[in-house]
Motif scaffolding. Structure first.
Motif, PDB file in Angstrom:
ATOM      1  N   GLU A 135       0.874  -1.001   0.095  1.00 41.17           N
ATOM      2  CA  GLU A 135      -0.101  -0.021  -0.190  1.00 41.17           C
ATOM      3  C   GLU A 135       0.999   1.177   0.169  1.00 41.17           C
ATOM      4  OE1 GLU A 135      -3.110   2.295   3.007  1.00 41.17           O
ATOM      5  OE2 GLU A 135      -2.504   0.308   3.318  1.00 41.17           O
ATOM      6  N   LEU A 136       1.981   1.397   0.886  1.00 39.79           N
ATOM      7  CA  LEU A 136       2.987   2.419   0.908  1.00 39.79           C
ATOM      8  C   LEU A 136       3.613   2.582  -0.340  1.00 39.79           C
ATOM      9  CD1 LEU A 136       4.456   2.018   4.223  1.00 39.79           C
ATOM     10  CD2 LEU A 136       2.692   3.660   3.620  1.00 39.79           C
ATOM     11  N   ILE A 156       1.308   4.637  -2.696  1.00 39.43           N
ATOM     12  CA  ILE A 156       1.271   5.892  -2.184  1.00 39.43           C
ATOM     13  C   ILE A 156       2.760   6.728  -2.759  1.00 39.43           C
ATOM     14  CG2 ILE A 156       1.278   7.504  -0.251  1.00 39.43           C
ATOM     15  CD1 ILE A 156      -0.583   5.343   1.079  1.00 39.43           C
ATOM     16  N   ARG A 157       3.503   5.968  -2.588  1.00 36.25           N
ATOM     17  CA  ARG A 157       4.791   6.780  -3.027  1.00 36.25           C
ATOM     18  C   ARG A 157       4.705   6.990  -4.431  1.00 36.25           C
ATOM     19  NH1 ARG A 157       7.356   2.828   0.206  1.00 36.25           N
ATOM     20  NH2 ARG A 157       8.115   1.533  -1.812  1.00 36.25           N
ATOM     21  N   LYS A 181       2.313   7.754  -6.189  1.00 33.38           N
ATOM     22  CA  LYS A 181       1.653   9.050  -6.508  1.00 33.38           C
ATOM     23  C   LYS A 181       2.280  10.251  -6.254  1.00 33.38           C
ATOM     24  CE  LYS A 181      -2.692   6.588  -6.115  1.00 33.38           C
ATOM     25  NZ  LYS A 181      -4.189   6.501  -5.529  1.00 33.38           N
ATOM     26  N   ARG A 182       3.121  10.324  -4.834  1.00 32.98           N
ATOM     27  CA  ARG A 182       3.899  11.177  -4.292  1.00 32.98           C
ATOM     28  C   ARG A 182       4.793  11.411  -5.626  1.00 32.98           C
ATOM     29  NH1 ARG A 182       8.648  11.177   0.035  1.00 32.98           N
ATOM     30  NH2 ARG A 182       8.789  13.195   0.520  1.00 32.98           N
ATOM     31  N   LYS A 226       5.181  13.271   2.848  1.00 32.53           N
ATOM     32  CA  LYS A 226       5.158  11.944   2.602  1.00 32.53           C
ATOM     33  C   LYS A 226       4.199  11.152   3.286  1.00 32.53           C
ATOM     34  CE  LYS A 226       8.627   8.062   3.209  1.00 32.53           C
ATOM     35  NZ  LYS A 226       9.997   7.595   3.660  1.00 32.53           N
ATOM     36  N   ARG A 227       3.701  10.179   3.117  1.00 32.67           N
ATOM     37  CA  ARG A 227       2.778   9.448   3.963  1.00 32.67           C
ATOM     38  C   ARG A 227       3.437   8.593   4.863  1.00 32.67           C
ATOM     39  NH1 ARG A 227       0.260   5.964   6.710  1.00 32.67           N
ATOM     40  NH2 ARG A 227      -1.312   4.335   5.821  1.00 32.67           N
TER      41      ARG A 227
END
Length: 294
Positions: free
Chosen positions: A101-102, A105-106, A108-109, A174-175
């Motif tokens: 999941e991370l 998200i990375r 997209k970042r 960052k998430r």
């Protein structure tokens, strides 16, 4: 004492590979640790365990101890909080799912960082970043290396003073995960949650660090990375003293990436990371002796 003699009694329990933002593939990192005379190394890539299979396989081939680990970015108000997990089960489903999941998200970042750099006149494309990162997930160090290639700076330090940080072009938050979630993920995967380079928590007095530490111990933190690249020898000994007074594991690592003037098995101004800490890790539950893959 010669460098070779000193290296015979050292370990490094915090190092990165190309699976995150290091410059050496996992197998090559293991080889480099052996060539440097280390007794053991831990692979602790940022928010990923993708390099563990390769690293552990090479360690098994060469009869070397490789501790499987991970480094998680954790939510924290006062400074930067990274939690290292040592001896994690790389097949634990909850850990694997969260890291996947991370990874999304990375991705997209990274798109957001590219767009922001472009808006500020910094010409960079996703294709150029993949030329630096290869098949691994792109992180800020990959972007920094691409910017150096394009002439926007001459060193990682210069790039991070001009771009990619808060208030500068290319900054995208960052998430990160909550401390309790990070501790639970590592613990449930059979690992040891350790505060990485605790000086980055950005406290002014050690008394304040003890307060922070006690709160983290209450949610399951079990160790402190005393011998860290960001610490002076005096700070390292103070962190070790504080940790031992609470019955916590004392660890150490160079935070090796390969292009940040680090040296495997050493911290601060060239002080060796003592091999004695390895016995403590093993007593806490060291995983996969000699790097054997189960």
């Amino acid at each position: 004492m010669t460098t070779t003699a000193r290296a015979e009694g050292i370990v490094d329990l915090h190092a990165h590979t190309t699976a995150s933002d290091g410059i050496y593939a996992p197998a090559r990192l293991v080889d480099l640790a052996i060539e440097s005379g280390l007794r053991a190394i831990a692979i602790t890539d940022h928010d990923t365990i993708d390099g563990l299979d390769e690293g552990l396989a090479r360690a098994a081939e060469r009869g070397f101890l490789c501790v499987p680990g991970v480094e998680l970015s954790v939510e924290y108000e006062g400074g930067t909080f990274h939690l290292v997990g040592l001896s994690v089960d790389r097949r634990n489903r909850a850990l694997c799912d969260t890291l996947e999941e991370l990874k999304l998200i990375r991705s997209k970042r990274v798109d957001g960082i590219i767009n922001d750099l472009n808006r500020h006149g910094i010409a960079i494309t996703a294709e150029e970043l993949h030329g630096v990162s290869g098949d691994t997930a792109i992180g800020r160090p990959h972007i920094a290396r691409a910017l150096i290639r394009k002439g926007y700076g001459t060193s990682m330090t210069e790039i991070f003073s001009k771009y990619l940080v808060r208030g500068k072009p290319g900054y995208v938050k960052k998430r990160k995960i909550a401390p309790s979630e990070a501790v639970r993920l590592i613990t449930d995967a059979g690992g040891i949650p350790v505060i990485a380079h605790p000086i980055s928590l950005n406290f002014k007095l050690f008394a304040r660090f003890e307060e922070i530490l006690d709160g983290l111990v209450a949610i399951g933190v079990r160790g402190v990375e005393a011998y860290a690249s960001m610490h002076t020898p005096e700070e390292a000994e103070r962190f070790a003293e504080i940790a031992r007074a609470r019955g916590l594991l004392v660890t150490g690592g160079s935070d090796f990436h390969g292009d940040k003037n680090e040296r495997l098995g050493f911290y601060a101004d060239g002080s060796p990371i003592p091999a004695e800490i390895l016995a403590d890790v093993e007593n806490f539950g060291c995983a996969e002796p000699r790097g054997l893959v189960s």
